[in-house]
Write an enzyme that holds these catalytic residues in place. Structure first.
Site, mmCIF file in Angstrom:
data_model
loop_
_atom_site.group_PDB
_atom_site.id
_atom_site.type_symbol
_atom_site.label_atom_id
_atom_site.label_comp_id
_atom_site.label_asym_id
_atom_site.label_seq_id
_atom_site.Cartn_x
_atom_site.Cartn_y
_atom_site.Cartn_z
ATOM 1 N N LYS A 1 44.428 41.804 39.306
ATOM 2 C CA LYS A 1 44.328 42.398 40.642
ATOM 3 C C LYS A 1 43.500 41.588 41.632
ATOM 4 O O LYS A 1 43.448 41.929 42.802
ATOM 5 C CB LYS A 1 43.702 43.796 40.519
ATOM 6 C CG LYS A 1 42.285 43.775 39.959
ATOM 7 C CD LYS A 1 41.711 45.164 39.839
ATOM 8 C CE LYS A 1 40.270 45.110 39.334
ATOM 9 N NZ LYS A 1 39.659 46.433 39.212
ATOM 10 N N LEU B 1 36.342 51.948 44.831
ATOM 11 C CA LEU B 1 34.902 51.701 44.875
ATOM 12 C C LEU B 1 34.326 51.527 43.481
ATOM 13 O O LEU B 1 34.522 52.365 42.613
ATOM 14 C CB LEU B 1 34.186 52.870 45.556
ATOM 15 C CG LEU B 1 34.392 53.000 47.067
ATOM 16 C CD1 LEU B 1 33.910 54.353 47.535
ATOM 17 C CD2 LEU B 1 33.666 51.894 47.802
ATOM 18 N N ALA C 1 48.367 50.791 33.506
ATOM 19 C CA ALA C 1 47.282 50.340 34.390
ATOM 20 C C ALA C 1 46.892 48.896 34.139
ATOM 21 O O ALA C 1 46.000 48.373 34.817
ATOM 22 C CB ALA C 1 46.061 51.242 34.206
ATOM 23 N N LYS D 1 48.361 46.611 48.578
ATOM 24 C CA LYS D 1 48.647 45.201 48.856
ATOM 25 C C LYS D 1 50.097 44.832 48.552
ATOM 26 O O LYS D 1 50.546 43.732 48.889
ATOM 27 C CB LYS D 1 47.681 44.306 48.074
ATOM 28 C CG LYS D 1 46.240 44.449 48.550
ATOM 29 C CD LYS D 1 45.264 43.685 47.681
ATOM 30 C CE LYS D 1 43.839 43.824 48.226
ATOM 31 N NZ LYS D 1 43.369 45.222 48.272
ATOM 32 N N ARG E 1 39.987 34.728 53.144
ATOM 33 C CA ARG E 1 40.428 33.933 52.002
ATOM 34 C C ARG E 1 41.958 33.899 51.930
ATOM 35 O O ARG E 1 42.631 34.757 52.509
ATOM 36 C CB ARG E 1 39.849 34.527 50.711
ATOM 37 C CG ARG E 1 38.334 34.480 50.656
ATOM 38 C CD ARG E 1 37.784 35.195 49.437
ATOM 39 N NE ARG E 1 38.080 36.624 49.460
ATOM 40 C CZ ARG E 1 37.650 37.481 48.537
ATOM 41 N NH1 ARG E 1 36.902 37.054 47.537
ATOM 42 N NH2 ARG E 1 37.967 38.764 48.613
ATOM 43 N N GLY F 1 40.916 49.853 28.860
ATOM 44 C CA GLY F 1 39.512 49.463 28.953
ATOM 45 C C GLY F 1 39.070 49.130 30.361
ATOM 46 O O GLY F 1 37.877 48.916 30.605
ATOM 47 N N SER G 1 35.032 49.393 41.121
ATOM 48 C CA SER G 1 35.838 48.836 40.038
ATOM 49 C C SER G 1 35.478 47.372 39.830
ATOM 50 O O SER G 1 34.886 46.723 40.697
ATOM 51 C CB SER G 1 37.333 48.969 40.353
ATOM 52 O OG SER G 1 37.662 48.239 41.518
#
Length: 604
Positions: free
Chosen positions: A360, A441, A356, A402, A531, A283, A443
């Site tokens: 994140k 882009l 997936a 990352k 941050r 989803g 998401s």
């Protein structure tokens, strides 16, 4: 006017033109064949020949308001062949061909028949369209696509746009006219021409445009107050999927990154067609797009596994409405539930698993490291072990840039999840691989939706640091990479996409503000500070981390270090007992290969 009435009118009109042409030619020449059987036979032959040829070349089915050189060629063939037939009949019946009269007849017919069609088009273009002129529009690109758009805009009564000028960098076209529309200059002249001609809309009509050239055009267009739009795919226009009124706004993804990677469709069809595929996190932004992409390759069954019932329901309904030959199965489950993962994979026995599901969001995971461990590490371990037990052919984990030299909890947990996948590959017949890519882009939780929300609220747009850079890709491309990696998998690889040059976040913010029709001064940009856990620069393509050789266009294999399985599992099993602060440090140490217990060994 109905088709029958239109057909009858054109036949009567052309009959009049044919008779007038041949009788005028004889009248001009004052021939001996004036009002004789010779002239009567010639006239009937010319008339019948004309209508027979007109039917063959479908002359009366042409829409003459769009008449062009093609229609003129057809008229020329019809008139010429009809005159030639008349000459043959004259010779057969009278052993004489009145050449001069036939030449004049040919010229008069071309003038009458061809002229009538083009005069009608000229009348419609000049007089009937004036009242329908919409907003003054500048078309970028005077090629075939731009010409087609200009013609449709001029002849479409419902169009809100009206073309007044072309822009094209081809100096051979400048100062010329196309369909009565002047080509006034190149891209550098956009700002001047918008002011001079009171342009309200700019339409970019160059299908072959690369991203660098598009950036240049958009940059010049953004200096004006005109709305900038871009042409839909030319094949969609030709196939009728979209109309000339379906210009879309230039999107930020049009301006970023490099040209998309294309899939090896033949190989993917062999791997996916008639197979059962399972997608965790189905989803989410990436998971749902993976489902859309793999459905194009006709799997027998797709299992949509996710924790959020609303998002799973949404993607299920979308897929059911699009693909009616595929069996879509929904499973509401949490990857942290090991027993449920084993049960689901044994139940469906998929050929390929695309994993997936993950947390994140970097700042959120800094504040909740234990949740990042549960979902990203434990969840991956559960699904991977279930895939091994169910004898899945290929397991593909979605990772992130990352995970390279991580400075955040999120990055560290994804790197440790990669280690789990690498270890599983050494003990299983299932091929285990991971795929890394940069920021996606649009998401959920990404910077683009946040910027759009801030712009809509009137600003300011908040950027963490003026030097902050990131690699970007679109959701479809990220999903395509995951699918392609699965087809390339031999086992144990970490696939990395060559994502081109990184983009400064502040430049991204400026582009988005301008594409929204605002100015940077009006909205404003504020710097909020880096941050916790964030890097200024990502290291996706560091020489020490990626093989230079590509295994597929723009796809590399990473040089990530594997870890001893015994240590890895003892480490994971002991995470529950660590305090939050120590947990954060431990995750980073293990992700970097720094061992906290000297008695445990890591294999490089």
């Amino acid at each position: 006017m109905t088709y029958r009435k239109r057909l009858l009118l054109l036949i009567l009109l052309d009959s009049l033109f044919v008779f007038t042409a041949i009788y005028l030619s004889h009248l001009v020449l004052s021939t001996k064949y004036y009002f004789t059987p010779f002239l009567l036979i010639s006239s009937l032959t010319l008339l019948l020949g004309h209508h027979a040829l007109a039917a063959y070349y479908k002359l009366y089915r042409r829409v003459w308001e769009y008449a062009s050189i093609g229609e003129l060629v057809s008229i020329s063939k019809i008139v010429s062949y009809a005159v030639l037939m008349t000459a043959v009949v004259q010779f057969l019946f009278y052993q004489d061909i009145y050449v001069r009269a036939l030449v004049i007849t040919w010229m008069l017919q071309m003038m009458f028949i061809g002229g009538s069609r083009f005069i009608w088009r000229l009348y419609r273009d000049t007089y009937l369209k004036v009242e329908n002129q919409g907003e003054r529009t500048l078309i970028i690109g005077a090629g075939s696509a731009g010409t087609m758009i200009a013609r449709q805009l001029k002849n479409n009564k419902q169009s809100k746009l009206y073309p007044v000028a072309f822009i094209d960098d081809d100096c051979h076209k400048q100062q010329l006219e196309i369909m009565g529309i002047p080509v006034l200059g190149g891209v550098r002249d956009i700002e001047k021409l918008v002011i001079e001609f009171d342009i309200k809309n700019i339409v970019i009509a160059i299908p072959s445009l690369n991203k660098k050239e598009l950036n240049k055009i958009v940059k010049e267009s953004n200096k004006t107050s005109a709305k900038t739009q871009i042409l839909p795919l030319i094949e969609d226009l030709v196939l009728g999927k979209v109309s000339v009124n379906d210009f879309r706004d230039v999107r930020i993804e049009d301006l970023l990154g490099r040209e998309p990677v294309k899939l090896d469709d033949g190989n993917l069809l062999d791997k996916i067609q008639n197979q059962t595929i399972l997608v965790t996190g189905a989803g989410g932004s990436i998971g749902s797009e993976i489902c859309r992409q793999i459905s194009k390759y006709k799997p027998a069954k797709v299992v949509l596994l996710g924790h959020g019932e609303n998002s799973i329901y949404t993607i299920e309904q979308e897929l059911l409405n699009t693909y009616n030959t595929i069996d879509f199965i929904t499973e509401i489950a949490d990857v942290q539930d090991k027993e449920k993962m084993f049960a689901i994979l044994l139940k469906h026995k998929p050929s390929i698993v695309y994993h997936a599901a993950a947390h994140k969001h970097v700042p959120l995971m800094e504040r909740n490291p234990e949740e990042a461990v549960k979902n990203n590490v434990i969840g991956t371990k559960n699904v991977a072990e279930a895939a091994n037990y169910a004898k899945v052919n290929t397991f593909v984990m979605v990772s992130t840039d990352k995970a390279v030299n991580p400075t955040s909890v999120m990055g560290a947990t994804k790197r440790i999840a990669e280690m789990v996948v690498q270890h599983m590959d050494t003990i299983s017949n299932t091929r285990f691989v991971a795929v890394r890519f940069g920021n996606v882009l649009g998401s959920r939780g990404s910077v683009i939706p946040l910027f759009k929300k801030q712009i809509k609220a009137g600003g300011p747009v908040t950027v963490t640091h003026p030097d902050m850079e990131r690699y970007f890709m679109t959701i479809p491309e990220a999903s395509r990479l995951v699918i392609q990696a699965g087809s390339l998998a031999r086992g144990g690889e970490i696939f990395v996409l060559d994502m081109g040059d990184p983009v400064k976040i502040v430049d991204l913010a400026k582009n988005l503000i301008e594409l929204s029709g605002c100015s940077v001064e009006e909205i404003g940009i504020e710097f909020s500070g880096v941050r916790p856990g964030e890097k200024l620069y990502e290291e996706l393509l560091n020489e020490n981390e990626v093989h230079h050789k590509q295994v597929f266009p723009k796809i590399h294999i990473g040089k990530a270090t594997a870890m001893d399985g015994e240590f890895l599992y003892r480490f994971i099993n002991g995470l529950d007992n660590l305090p939050v602060d120590e947990l954060r440090l431990t995750l980073l140490d293990v992700a970097h290969g720094r061992i906290r217990e000297e008695k445990l060994v890591v294999n490089s």
